[in-house]
Design a protein around this motif. Structure first.
Motif, PDB file in Angstrom:
ATOM      1  N   GLU A  51       1.651 -21.994   1.799  1.00  0.00           N
ATOM      2  CA  GLU A  51       0.773 -22.510   0.753  1.00  0.00           C
ATOM      3  C   GLU A  51       1.403 -22.304  -0.629  1.00  0.00           C
ATOM      4  O   GLU A  51       1.326 -23.180  -1.499  1.00  0.00           O
ATOM      5  N   GLN A  52       2.037 -21.140  -0.817  1.00  0.00           N
ATOM      6  CA  GLN A  52       2.767 -20.898  -2.067  1.00  0.00           C
ATOM      7  C   GLN A  52       3.830 -21.964  -2.295  1.00  0.00           C
ATOM      8  O   GLN A  52       3.966 -22.528  -3.385  1.00  0.00           O
ATOM      9  N   LYS A  53       4.598 -22.221  -1.250  1.00  0.00           N
ATOM     10  CA  LYS A  53       5.705 -23.182  -1.370  1.00  0.00           C
ATOM     11  C   LYS A  53       5.187 -24.597  -1.596  1.00  0.00           C
ATOM     12  O   LYS A  53       5.821 -25.389  -2.313  1.00  0.00           O
ATOM     13  N   ALA A  54       4.050 -24.933  -0.987  1.00  0.00           N
ATOM     14  CA  ALA A  54       3.474 -26.262  -1.205  1.00  0.00           C
ATOM     15  C   ALA A  54       3.069 -26.433  -2.667  1.00  0.00           C
ATOM     16  O   ALA A  54       3.292 -27.489  -3.273  1.00  0.00           O
ATOM     17  N   ALA A  55       2.478 -25.387  -3.248  1.00  0.00           N
ATOM     18  CA  ALA A  55       2.113 -25.445  -4.666  1.00  0.00           C
ATOM     19  C   ALA A  55       3.364 -25.570  -5.535  1.00  0.00           C
ATOM     20  O   ALA A  55       3.413 -26.371  -6.477  1.00  0.00           O
ATOM     21  N   THR A  56       4.388 -24.787  -5.201  1.00  0.00           N
ATOM     22  CA  THR A  56       5.641 -24.829  -5.960  1.00  0.00           C
ATOM     23  C   THR A  56       6.295 -26.204  -5.878  1.00  0.00           C
ATOM     24  O   THR A  56       6.845 -26.711  -6.868  1.00  0.00           O
ATOM     25  N   SER A  57       6.239 -26.814  -4.698  1.00  0.00           N
ATOM     26  CA  SER A  57       6.813 -28.149  -4.526  1.00  0.00           C
ATOM     27  C   SER A  57       6.109 -29.169  -5.429  1.00  0.00           C
ATOM     28  O   SER A  57       6.750 -30.036  -6.032  1.00  0.00           O
ATOM     29  N   GLY A  58       4.789 -29.055  -5.509  1.00  0.00           N
ATOM     30  CA  GLY A  58       4.045 -29.950  -6.391  1.00  0.00           C
ATOM     31  C   GLY A  58       4.434 -29.772  -7.849  1.00  0.00           C
ATOM     32  O   GLY A  58       4.597 -30.743  -8.591  1.00  0.00           O
ATOM     33  N   ILE A  59       4.608 -28.515  -8.267  1.00  0.00           N
ATOM     34  CA  ILE A  59       5.038 -28.239  -9.640  1.00  0.00           C
ATOM     35  C   ILE A  59       6.427 -28.827  -9.886  1.00  0.00           C
ATOM     36  O   ILE A  59       6.695 -29.421 -10.941  1.00  0.00           O
ATOM     37  N   SER A  60       7.314 -28.680  -8.910  1.00  0.00           N
ATOM     38  CA  SER A  60       8.675 -29.207  -9.052  1.00  0.00           C
ATOM     39  C   SER A  60       8.679 -30.720  -9.248  1.00  0.00           C
ATOM     40  O   SER A  60       9.468 -31.254 -10.043  1.00  0.00           O
TER      41      SER A  60
ATOM     42  N   TRP B  90      -2.932 -23.702  -4.174  1.00  0.00           N
ATOM     43  CA  TRP B  90      -3.032 -22.308  -4.605  1.00  0.00           C
ATOM     44  C   TRP B  90      -4.354 -21.694  -4.153  1.00  0.00           C
ATOM     45  O   TRP B  90      -4.407 -20.512  -3.797  1.00  0.00           O
ATOM     46  N   SER B  91      -5.414 -22.502  -4.128  1.00  0.00           N
ATOM     47  CA  SER B  91      -6.690 -21.982  -3.615  1.00  0.00           C
ATOM     48  C   SER B  91      -6.570 -21.679  -2.124  1.00  0.00           C
ATOM     49  O   SER B  91      -7.170 -20.718  -1.630  1.00  0.00           O
ATOM     50  N   HIS B  92      -5.771 -22.469  -1.401  1.00  0.00           N
ATOM     51  CA  HIS B  92      -5.529 -22.175   0.011  1.00  0.00           C
ATOM     52  C   HIS B  92      -4.782 -20.851   0.157  1.00  0.00           C
ATOM     53  O   HIS B  92      -5.085 -20.045   1.046  1.00  0.00           O
ATOM     54  N   PHE B  93      -3.801 -20.625  -0.712  1.00  0.00           N
ATOM     55  CA  PHE B  93      -3.086 -19.354  -0.687  1.00  0.00           C
ATOM     56  C   PHE B  93      -4.064 -18.197  -0.871  1.00  0.00           C
ATOM     57  O   PHE B  93      -4.010 -17.187  -0.134  1.00  0.00           O
ATOM     58  N   GLU B  94      -4.957 -18.329  -1.833  1.00  0.00           N
ATOM     59  CA  GLU B  94      -5.942 -17.269  -2.081  1.00  0.00           C
ATOM     60  C   GLU B  94      -6.838 -17.051  -0.864  1.00  0.00           C
ATOM     61  O   GLU B  94      -7.169 -15.907  -0.520  1.00  0.00           O
ATOM     62  N   ARG B  95      -7.198 -18.139  -0.194  1.00  0.00           N
ATOM     63  CA  ARG B  95      -8.048 -18.011   0.990  1.00  0.00           C
ATOM     64  C   ARG B  95      -7.306 -17.347   2.154  1.00  0.00           C
ATOM     65  O   ARG B  95      -7.890 -16.568   2.897  1.00  0.00           O
ATOM     66  N   VAL B  96      -6.027 -17.665   2.306  1.00  0.00           N
ATOM     67  CA  VAL B  96      -5.254 -16.990   3.352  1.00  0.00           C
ATOM     68  C   VAL B  96      -5.136 -15.503   3.027  1.00  0.00           C
ATOM     69  O   VAL B  96      -5.239 -14.648   3.920  1.00  0.00           O
ATOM     70  N   MET B  97      -4.942 -15.176   1.758  1.00  0.00           N
ATOM     71  CA  MET B  97      -4.883 -13.767   1.361  1.00  0.00           C
ATOM     72  C   MET B  97      -6.185 -13.045   1.704  1.00  0.00           C
ATOM     73  O   MET B  97      -6.172 -11.888   2.133  1.00  0.00           O
ATOM     74  N   GLU B  98      -7.310 -13.721   1.532  1.00  0.00           N
ATOM     75  CA  GLU B  98      -8.602 -13.123   1.901  1.00  0.00           C
ATOM     76  C   GLU B  98      -8.648 -12.805   3.392  1.00  0.00           C
ATOM     77  O   GLU B  98      -9.140 -11.753   3.806  1.00  0.00           O
ATOM     78  N   GLN B  99      -8.142 -13.737   4.206  1.00  0.00           N
ATOM     79  CA  GLN B  99      -8.133 -13.515   5.651  1.00  0.00           C
ATOM     80  C   GLN B  99      -7.222 -12.343   6.017  1.00  0.00           C
ATOM     81  O   GLN B  99      -7.533 -11.555   6.923  1.00  0.00           O
TER      82      GLN B  99
END
Length: 202
Positions: free
Chosen positions: A40-49, A72-81
């Protein structure tokens, strides 16, 4: 999104995931969640790129801005899990699947063609993630994670469709469809040659 056969009706993936993967994943859910967080982090980074590389493409900038926020919200949700289960983020690890797929983004002086390849490669990463999320939704025993992966499956299918449509904003639809067909075959070969691993989402 139809939830019966998304890989066949929408995603067009040519090779289904090895059935052993979901069994491995369930037995190694900490590793899978850690890898998922980094995906999820990398997907967000790819979008920024893409925004940085193509700031003149107004529609792309708008859609990638929304996508980055969602990933990034998905990343936060995975972190919650992870936290709920007493796990930490752990170390990042190379994604062999993504590395191999991105090798097929063509370089050269045709800017729109390179953008098309970037968008279609991103679309295929989203498609494969969607297919894996569907397997987790259908087969793991953890009810909370079932619901979680169902929601993310629907989201990733939407991202796949958005990337393909966006490619058609900048290149002729027939050229996009032809290139997507080529990349789908390449993606299937990559999946065919990767061993299922207990610490990888892809």
């Amino acid at each position: 999104m139809a939830t019966t056969q998304p890989t066949k009706t929408i995603l067009r993936l040519e090779l289904p995931t090895d059935p052993r993967w979901v069994n491995i994943a369930e037995k190694n859910i900490e590793e899978i969640l850690v890898d998922h967080a980094y995906c999820e982090q990398k997907a967000a980074t790819s979008g920024i790129s893409l925004i940085v590389k193509y700031p003149d493409k107004e529609r792309l900038v708008e859609e990638m801005t929304e996508l980055v926020a969602e990933e990034w919200s998905h990343f936060e949700r995975v972190m919650e899990q992870l936290k709920k289960r007493g796990f930490g983020l752990g170390r990042n690890r190379p994604d062999e699947y993504v590395v191999e797929l991105t090798k097929h983004i063509r370089k050269g002086n045709k800017r729109e063609r390179q953008l098309m390849d970037h968008l279609l490669v991103n679309a295929l990463i989203e498609a494969r993630s969607c297919e894996r999320f569907k397997l987790l939704w259908k087969h793991i025993q953890d009810e909370e994670l079932q619901k979680f992966y169902y929601e993310l499956m629907v989201s990733e299918a939407g991202h796949y469709v958005s990337f393909v449509k966006l490619a058609k904003e900048y290149m002729p639809a027939e050229e996009v469809d032809a290139r997507l067909k080529e990349l789908l075959a390449i993606e299937a070969d990559i999946i065919r040659n990767l061993e299922p691993r207990p610490d990888r989402m892809h």
